[in-house]
Design an enzyme around this catalytic site. Structure first.
Site, PDB file in Angstrom:
ATOM      1  N   CYS A 336      30.710 107.094 -15.027  1.00  0.00           N
ATOM      2  CA  CYS A 336      30.855 108.193 -15.749  1.00  0.00           C
ATOM      3  C   CYS A 336      29.302 108.535 -16.410  1.00  0.00           C
ATOM      4  CB  CYS A 336      31.903 108.152 -16.692  1.00  0.00           C
ATOM      5  SG  CYS A 336      33.494 108.083 -16.028  1.00  0.00           S
ATOM      6  N   TYR A 365      15.879  94.177  -6.663  1.00  0.00           N
ATOM      7  CA  TYR A 365      15.971  94.875  -7.799  1.00  0.00           C
ATOM      8  C   TYR A 365      17.177  95.776  -7.340  1.00  0.00           C
ATOM      9  CZ  TYR A 365      11.488  93.110  -8.832  1.00  0.00           C
ATOM     10  OH  TYR A 365      10.338  92.290  -8.838  1.00  0.00           O
TER      11      TYR A 365
HETATM   12  C1  LIG Z   1       8.566  90.875 -11.782  1.00  0.00           C
HETATM   13  C2  LIG Z   1       7.448  89.963 -11.338  1.00  0.00           C
HETATM   14  C3  LIG Z   1       7.039  89.600 -10.465  1.00  0.00           C
HETATM   15  C4  LIG Z   1       7.324  90.369  -9.073  1.00  0.00           C
HETATM   16  O1  LIG Z   1       7.009  91.261  -9.059  1.00  0.00           O
HETATM   17  P1  LIG Z   1       7.158  92.105  -7.692  1.00  0.00           P
HETATM   18  O2  LIG Z   1       6.635  93.626  -7.744  1.00  0.00           O
HETATM   19  O3  LIG Z   1       8.534  92.125  -7.033  1.00  0.00           O
HETATM   20  O4  LIG Z   1       6.254  91.488  -6.444  1.00  0.00           O
HETATM   21  C5  LIG Z   1       5.949  88.684 -10.336  1.00  0.00           C
HETATM   22  N1  LIG Z   1       5.473  88.166 -11.459  1.00  0.00           N
HETATM   23  C6  LIG Z   1       5.772  88.269 -12.794  1.00  0.00           C
HETATM   24  C7  LIG Z   1       5.369  87.768 -14.039  1.00  0.00           C
HETATM   25  C8  LIG Z   1       6.834  89.239 -12.662  1.00  0.00           C
HETATM   26  O5  LIG Z   1       7.449  89.755 -14.261  1.00  0.00           O
END
Ligand SMILES: *Cc1c(COP(=O)(O)O)cnc(C)c1O
Length: 407
Positions: A336, A365
């Site tokens: 919703c 994600y």
């Molecule tokens: C989210 C994150 C990643 C991974 O990022 P990607 O874009 O999925 O490769 C690596 N290091 C840190 C510190 C993050 O916050």
């Protein structure tokens, strides 16, 4: 339509929908691709658990020699369960580490704490002394480099909450040198996610390399350069050559560790898992509101929030091809919220109730950002290995959902 040799209609029949389906081979191929490109330097790939925290996927990557980038005590516990042998290859990032999380990581003997503030440094030193441990640390520096991506996933500018401004870092390292319980061992940087050009990576590691030299001249034994994650993929129908992309990226990030002779750590998430996963969902209803056609699926924004959160594009395919004419529709979920959509005004082959569709490139994600919103159970997950789909997370039950409540 198949995922790595497993028939998607059959998987939907066996495990129900919505269903996340991952290809083990595709994940392994990406990891090997990156490892191959980095062969010229000493390196460790620390998979960013938050991209997809499936224990089965983590176990598989650990088996390939990967370590992990964690951002919470919960993710540390995932490493302990999926791959205890990899605890020594864990780097701990995040701006808000709590005492219990530091303690757990110190006890586990992780490789590196990526410290994001002076205040955190003091607490970590205190905890390490209390537990009789030494924390190897890197400061996460903010290189003030702009990386073209969605504003919610850009992190490398001074205006972002992440890291310590690179100009201030040398002084903070000197403070760290004087603190008991912590040992400066590396420099880390992470400028954002879904970055499609190599220049920002090249520029930020260049700045990091310069800092490493300064710190060494100050007497610190800096052995690690952690270049973070962030390498993007192509979500659209556009041709994407992962090998070319990873080659250019690897050249850029290796430059600094080559020139100063440091062990390179990388924290890729999305690049390893995004294109190895899809979200399988069934059409519940098709309805016409004025001039608009809405195709309503059994998956919603609680299962895959990327379109709502980042205006992200996912390719959408009917699982069984039909010769029906294409129609312009909105593909939406049952939640919703008007933000509960997967595609707006998208031309798709005409879909009917009961048919299956698949949202591509949902391996990163997707499940890890899912929620129980609208009191919906989370999807099940299947990992396809050698053409066979294995359930790696069962569908939740309403019992699971309400188990923690007191009333
Ligand atoms: C989210 C994150 C990643 C991974 O990022 P990607 O874009 O999925 O490769 C690596 N290091 C840190 C510190 C993050 O916050």
């Amino acid at each position: 339509m198949q995922c790595a040799g497993a028939d998607l209609s059959a998987l939907a029949g066996e495990f129900g929908t919505p269903l996340y389906v991952y290809s083990a081979d595709a994940i392994a191929a990406r990891a090997r691709m990156l490892q191959g490109e980095l062969a010229a330097v000493e390196h460790t790939i620390c998979y960013a658990v938050k991209a997809n925290s499936s224990l089965a996927i983590m176990k598989m990557l650990a088996g390939m020699g990967c370590g992990f980038d964690i951002v919470s005590g919960g993710e540390l516990e995932r490493v302990r369960r999926a791959a205890p042998e990899a605890l020594g290859r864990v780097v701990f990032s995040g701006v808000g580490k709590q005492v219990w999380e530091m303690d757990a990581a110190l006890e586990a003997g992780i490789l590196l704490f990526n410290v994001e503030s002076e205040a955190e440094l003091e607490v970590l030193a205190e905890r390490a002394v209390a537990l009789g441990k030494t924390a190897k640390i890197a400061l996460r520096v903010n290189p003030d480099v702009f990386a073209e991506t969605h504003p919610y996933i850009s992190t490398g500018l001074r205006e972002h909450k992440f890291g310590i401004a690179i100009e201030k870092a040398r002084a903070v390292y000197q403070r760290a040198m004087g603190l008991p319980g912590v040992e400066p061992a590396g420099v880390s940087v992470h400028i954002g996610s879904q970055i499609r050009s190599v220049e920002p990576f090249a520029e930020s590691v260049k700045r990091v390399g310069k800092l490493v030299e300064e710190l060494r001249s100050d007497g610190m034994d800096i052995r690690y350069i952690d270049a973070g994650g962030g390498l993007g993929i192509e979500y659209g129908a556009v041709e994407f050559d992962p090998a070319a992309s990873v080659h250019a990226y690897a050249e850029a990030v290796m430059a600094a560790s080559r020139s100063v002779g440091a062990h390179l750590l990388l924290e890729p998430g999305r690049f390893l898992v995004a294109q190895a996963g899809a979200l399988l969902t069934r059409v519940l209803y098709v309805k016409q509101n004025g001039s608009k056609t809405f195709v309503i699926t059994d998956a919603g924004m609680n299962d895959l929030i990327r379109p709502a959160l980042y205006q992200a594009h996912h390719e959408i395919w009917p699982v069984v091809a039909s010769s029906r004419e294409a129609k312009v529709v909105d593909l939406v979920g049952p939640v919703c919220e008007s933000g509960d959509f997967f595609a707006k005004d998208r031309e798709l082959p005409e879909l009917r109730a009961g048919e299956l569709v698949v949202l591509l490139d949902a391996g990163a994600y997707g499940m890890s950002l899912s929620s129980h919103y609208n009191t919906r159970v989370r999807a099940a997950e299947v990992l396809v290995e050698s053409g066979v789909g294995r359930l790696v997370r069962r569908r939740e039950t309403l019992e699971d959902l309400m188990a923690a409540e007191i009333y």
